[in-house]
Design a protein around this motif. Structure first.
Motif, PDB file in Angstrom:
ATOM      1  N   GLU A 241       0.824  -1.217   0.000  1.00  0.00           N
ATOM      2  CA  GLU A 241       0.000   0.000   0.000  1.00  0.00           C
ATOM      3  C   GLU A 241       0.855   1.263   0.000  1.00  0.00           C
ATOM      4  N   LYS A 242       1.837   1.309   0.902  1.00  0.00           N
ATOM      5  CA  LYS A 242       2.700   2.492   1.002  1.00  0.00           C
ATOM      6  C   LYS A 242       3.565   2.618  -0.241  1.00  0.00           C
ATOM      7  N   ALA A 243       4.163   1.486  -0.665  1.00  0.00           N
ATOM      8  CA  ALA A 243       5.024   1.498  -1.857  1.00  0.00           C
ATOM      9  C   ALA A 243       4.233   1.922  -3.087  1.00  0.00           C
ATOM     10  N   ASN A 244       2.984   1.496  -3.164  1.00  0.00           N
ATOM     11  CA  ASN A 244       2.114   1.841  -4.288  1.00  0.00           C
ATOM     12  C   ASN A 244       2.051   3.359  -4.488  1.00  0.00           C
ATOM     13  N   GLU A 245       1.801   4.102  -3.409  1.00  0.00           N
ATOM     14  CA  GLU A 245       1.697   5.562  -3.507  1.00  0.00           C
ATOM     15  C   GLU A 245       3.043   6.198  -3.838  1.00  0.00           C
ATOM     16  N   LEU A 246       4.115   5.678  -3.233  1.00  0.00           N
ATOM     17  CA  LEU A 246       5.459   6.232  -3.490  1.00  0.00           C
ATOM     18  C   LEU A 246       5.872   6.051  -4.944  1.00  0.00           C
ATOM     19  N   ILE A 247       5.641   4.845  -5.470  1.00  0.00           N
ATOM     20  CA  ILE A 247       6.045   4.535  -6.850  1.00  0.00           C
ATOM     21  C   ILE A 247       5.246   5.389  -7.833  1.00  0.00           C
ATOM     22  N   LYS A 248       3.950   5.508  -7.611  1.00  0.00           N
ATOM     23  CA  LYS A 248       3.114   6.322  -8.505  1.00  0.00           C
ATOM     24  C   LYS A 248       3.587   7.776  -8.526  1.00  0.00           C
ATOM     25  N   LYS A 249       3.920   8.289  -7.345  1.00  0.00           N
ATOM     26  CA  LYS A 249       4.352   9.681  -7.253  1.00  0.00           C
ATOM     27  C   LYS A 249       5.729   9.874  -7.897  1.00  0.00           C
ATOM     28  N   ARG A 250       6.640   8.946  -7.611  1.00  0.00           N
ATOM     29  CA  ARG A 250       8.020   9.081  -8.102  1.00  0.00           C
ATOM     30  C   ARG A 250       8.093   9.051  -9.624  1.00  0.00           C
ATOM     31  N   TYR A 251       7.326   8.150 -10.247  1.00  0.00           N
ATOM     32  CA  TYR A 251       7.446   7.960 -11.700  1.00  0.00           C
ATOM     33  C   TYR A 251       6.268   8.524 -12.494  1.00  0.00           C
ATOM     34  N   GLY A 252       5.336   9.172 -11.803  1.00  0.00           N
ATOM     35  CA  GLY A 252       4.192   9.740 -12.505  1.00  0.00           C
ATOM     36  C   GLY A 252       3.311   8.678 -13.146  1.00  0.00           C
ATOM     37  N   LEU A 253       3.014   7.623 -12.392  1.00  0.00           N
ATOM     38  CA  LEU A 253       2.239   6.504 -12.923  1.00  0.00           C
ATOM     39  C   LEU A 253       0.835   6.481 -12.318  1.00  0.00           C
ATOM     40  N   ARG A 254      -0.058   5.811 -12.996  1.00  0.00           N
ATOM     41  CA  ARG A 254      -1.395   5.588 -12.435  1.00  0.00           C
ATOM     42  C   ARG A 254      -1.917   4.234 -12.895  1.00  0.00           C
ATOM     43  N   GLU A 255      -2.822   3.676 -12.095  1.00  0.00           N
ATOM     44  CA  GLU A 255      -3.421   2.382 -12.417  1.00  0.00           C
ATOM     45  C   GLU A 255      -4.620   2.572 -13.334  1.00  0.00           C
ATOM     46  N   MET A 256      -4.946   1.509 -14.069  1.00  0.00           N
ATOM     47  CA  MET A 256      -6.175   1.483 -14.861  1.00  0.00           C
ATOM     48  C   MET A 256      -6.922   0.209 -14.539  1.00  0.00           C
ATOM     49  N   ASN A 257      -8.192   0.356 -14.150  1.00  0.00           N
ATOM     50  CA  ASN A 257      -9.062  -0.788 -13.894  1.00  0.00           C
ATOM     51  C   ASN A 257     -10.201  -0.772 -14.906  1.00  0.00           C
TER      52      ASN A 257
ATOM     53  N   LYS B 229      -5.322  -5.643 -15.222  1.00  0.00           N
ATOM     54  CA  LYS B 229      -4.848  -4.397 -14.625  1.00  0.00           C
ATOM     55  C   LYS B 229      -3.724  -3.797 -15.493  1.00  0.00           C
ATOM     56  N   PHE B 230      -3.806  -2.490 -15.725  1.00  0.00           N
ATOM     57  CA  PHE B 230      -2.778  -1.776 -16.478  1.00  0.00           C
ATOM     58  C   PHE B 230      -2.180  -0.681 -15.596  1.00  0.00           C
ATOM     59  N   VAL B 231      -0.923  -0.341 -15.884  1.00  0.00           N
ATOM     60  CA  VAL B 231      -0.272   0.824 -15.291  1.00  0.00           C
ATOM     61  C   VAL B 231       0.248   1.672 -16.443  1.00  0.00           C
ATOM     62  N   VAL B 232      -0.074   2.967 -16.422  1.00  0.00           N
ATOM     63  CA  VAL B 232       0.348   3.874 -17.500  1.00  0.00           C
ATOM     64  C   VAL B 232       1.105   5.065 -16.916  1.00  0.00           C
ATOM     65  N   ASP B 233       1.917   5.696 -17.786  1.00  0.00           N
ATOM     66  CA  ASP B 233       2.648   6.889 -17.343  1.00  0.00           C
ATOM     67  C   ASP B 233       1.824   8.148 -17.616  1.00  0.00           C
ATOM     68  N   GLU B 234       2.440   9.306 -17.436  1.00  0.00           N
ATOM     69  CA  GLU B 234       1.717  10.575 -17.571  1.00  0.00           C
ATOM     70  C   GLU B 234       1.226  10.834 -18.990  1.00  0.00           C
ATOM     71  N   GLU B 235       1.859  10.167 -19.967  1.00  0.00           N
ATOM     72  CA  GLU B 235       1.442  10.335 -21.361  1.00  0.00           C
ATOM     73  C   GLU B 235       0.588   9.172 -21.844  1.00  0.00           C
ATOM     74  N   ASP B 236       0.071   8.398 -20.896  1.00  0.00           N
ATOM     75  CA  ASP B 236      -0.775   7.232 -21.188  1.00  0.00           C
ATOM     76  C   ASP B 236      -0.050   6.139 -21.965  1.00  0.00           C
ATOM     77  N   ASN B 237       1.265   6.072 -21.823  1.00  0.00           N
ATOM     78  CA  ASN B 237       2.011   4.938 -22.366  1.00  0.00           C
ATOM     79  C   ASN B 237       1.892   3.776 -21.386  1.00  0.00           C
ATOM     80  N   LEU B 238       1.636   2.595 -21.914  1.00  0.00           N
ATOM     81  CA  LEU B 238       1.496   1.409 -21.067  1.00  0.00           C
ATOM     82  C   LEU B 238       2.871   0.976 -20.566  1.00  0.00           C
ATOM     83  N   VAL B 239       3.046   0.895 -19.246  1.00  0.00           N
ATOM     84  CA  VAL B 239       4.345   0.482 -18.697  1.00  0.00           C
ATOM     85  C   VAL B 239       4.273  -0.867 -17.987  1.00  0.00           C
ATOM     86  N   ALA B 240       3.059  -1.320 -17.652  1.00  0.00           N
ATOM     87  CA  ALA B 240       2.926  -2.633 -17.008  1.00  0.00           C
ATOM     88  C   ALA B 240       1.498  -3.131 -17.179  1.00  0.00           C
ATOM     89  N   PHE B 241       1.353  -4.464 -17.189  1.00  0.00           N
ATOM     90  CA  PHE B 241       0.014  -5.064 -17.242  1.00  0.00           C
ATOM     91  C   PHE B 241       0.041  -6.406 -16.529  1.00  0.00           C
TER      92      PHE B 241
END
Length: 372
Positions: free
Chosen positions: A185-201, A254-266
């Motif tokens: 949970e904590k790492a989730n918020e840190l990683i999103k903030k550090r790399y400008g990422l967000r989840e997609m459901n 589940k997808f993870v995208v960067d600030e430009e909506d590039n897919l970085v993980a699934f």
């Protein structure tokens, strides 16, 4: 005396597909395929893998009874693009008779030599999204729809005929309760903030479809370094999109995208269809489809089918975002057990990813190799 015949007709192909139904009759662990789907996957006019691969199918007979089968496969992308002069074989099943298994392997050998290939390896499918490996441990665990099950005597046959271990795959499982949210949970918020990422459901399959090509591109990029990898072509992407995506619960992708909506993980998780497929016994109708739909909706076991992370983001904790999302989904769905698909023993990155969940290795499987 053993006679080996090449599959020539639709009737022969049906015999090829149905042989394991008699070989494993009564087994509580073997999971039958849907016969119609299996037939289509071998149909050269329907499966786009045949754009870049060729296969011959063989049945072994003894006393006018089918006693074995094998598929001899050449993936020309692998041979020409990667320079791996490999003769593949798969769907290799046989009674406990060394003469039978040898006769079938000899056919693969002959084709490999005729095509000036260097070695044969199996059991493998056409590509990385197919089943892989002969089971060598874990015979008392139910199979999955994406793995082969086999009798314990298979390993003895491979080794008796001079094949040696090439790759080893581990299958692991862990209770969903082991995915303690405090771990991510904590790492989730840190990683999103550090790399400008967000989840997609997702709630609808239709919302996933525009992303599927990007997902397969990322899959190709994520796994390119692995020794067994063969890229998925554009035409195969369309095929898998139609065949599988609508079959998977949208909330399990589940997808993870960067600030430009590039897919970085699934990640793709599937409900376990094992018991439903056993009840269906190869047929969708009249009742098989209901067993499958019930499993899709209510199965408390899930299978982690695919995870892909862009090389740039590997080992940077991006999986914390994915697992955080799955935690909420699994809790809502009442998921009890998480099962992982076969993973290469040498794939240390994937093993590191799972270590916090205390996984138990419950199955091992291998591919075997022989020089031609």
């Amino acid at each position: 005396m053993v006679t080996v015949k090449q599959v020539q007709s639709k009737s022969d192909l049906k015999d090829f597909v149905k042989f394991p139904f008699s070989l494993y009759k009564g087994s509580p662990y073997w999971v039958p395929p849907i016969i119609k789907d299996e037939m289509e996957s071998f149909d050269k006019s329907k499966n786009p893998v045949f754009e870049n691969a060729e296969a011959e199918f063989f049945l072994a007979y003894k006393d006018n009874k089918i006693v074995g089968r094998i598929a001899a496969i050449i993936n020309w992308l692998e041979v020409n693009d990667q320079g791996l002069k490999k003769m593949r074989f798969g769907w290799f099943d046989f009674v406990d008779d060394l003469e039978v298994s040898k006769a079938l392997l000899d056919k693969v050998w002959e084709i490999g030599v005729a095509n000036q290939l260097n070695y044969m390896e199996g059991p493998v499918g056409f590509s990385n999204l197919d089943k892989v490996g002969v089971l060598i441990e874990g015979f008392d665990h139910i199979g999955t729809m994406i793995t082969w099950y086999n009798h314990p005597y298979y390993q003895k046959h491979y080794e008796h005929h001079g094949l040696v271990k090439e790759k080893e795959y581990l299958e692991n499982k862990f209770p969903a309760a082991n995915a303690d949210p405090k771990l991510f949970e904590k790492a989730n918020e840190l990683i999103k903030k550090r790399y400008g990422l967000r989840e997609m459901n997702f709630e609808k399959s239709a919302d996933i479809m525009p992303w599927v090509d990007k997902m397969f591109d990322l899959f190709n990029e994520s796994y390119a370094r692995l020794s067994s990898f063969v890229r998925i072509t554009d035409i195969q992407k369309e095929y898998f999109k139609k065949k599988y995506i609508s079959f998977i619960n949208p909330e399990f992708i589940k997808f993870v995208v960067d600030e430009e909506d590039n897919l970085v993980a699934f990640a793709i998780v599937m409900p376990s269809f094992s018991e439903a497929l056993q009840k269906a016994n190869g047929k969708l109708f009249p009742f098989g489809v209901f067993h499958l739909l019930n499993a899709k909706k209510n199965s408390k076991d899930v299978i982690f089918y695919l995870i892909g992370i862009h090389p740039k983001y590997q080992n940077k904790g991006v999986t914390a975002i994915i697992f955080n999302e799955y935690h909420y989904t699994f809790k809502k769905r009442g998921v009890v057990n998480c099962i992982r698909t076969p993973e290469l023993e040498e794939n240390m990155a994937i093993r590191q990813m799972w270590k916090h969940f205390d996984p138990v290795t419950h199955k091992r499987r291998r591919t075997y190799k022989k020089e031609l």
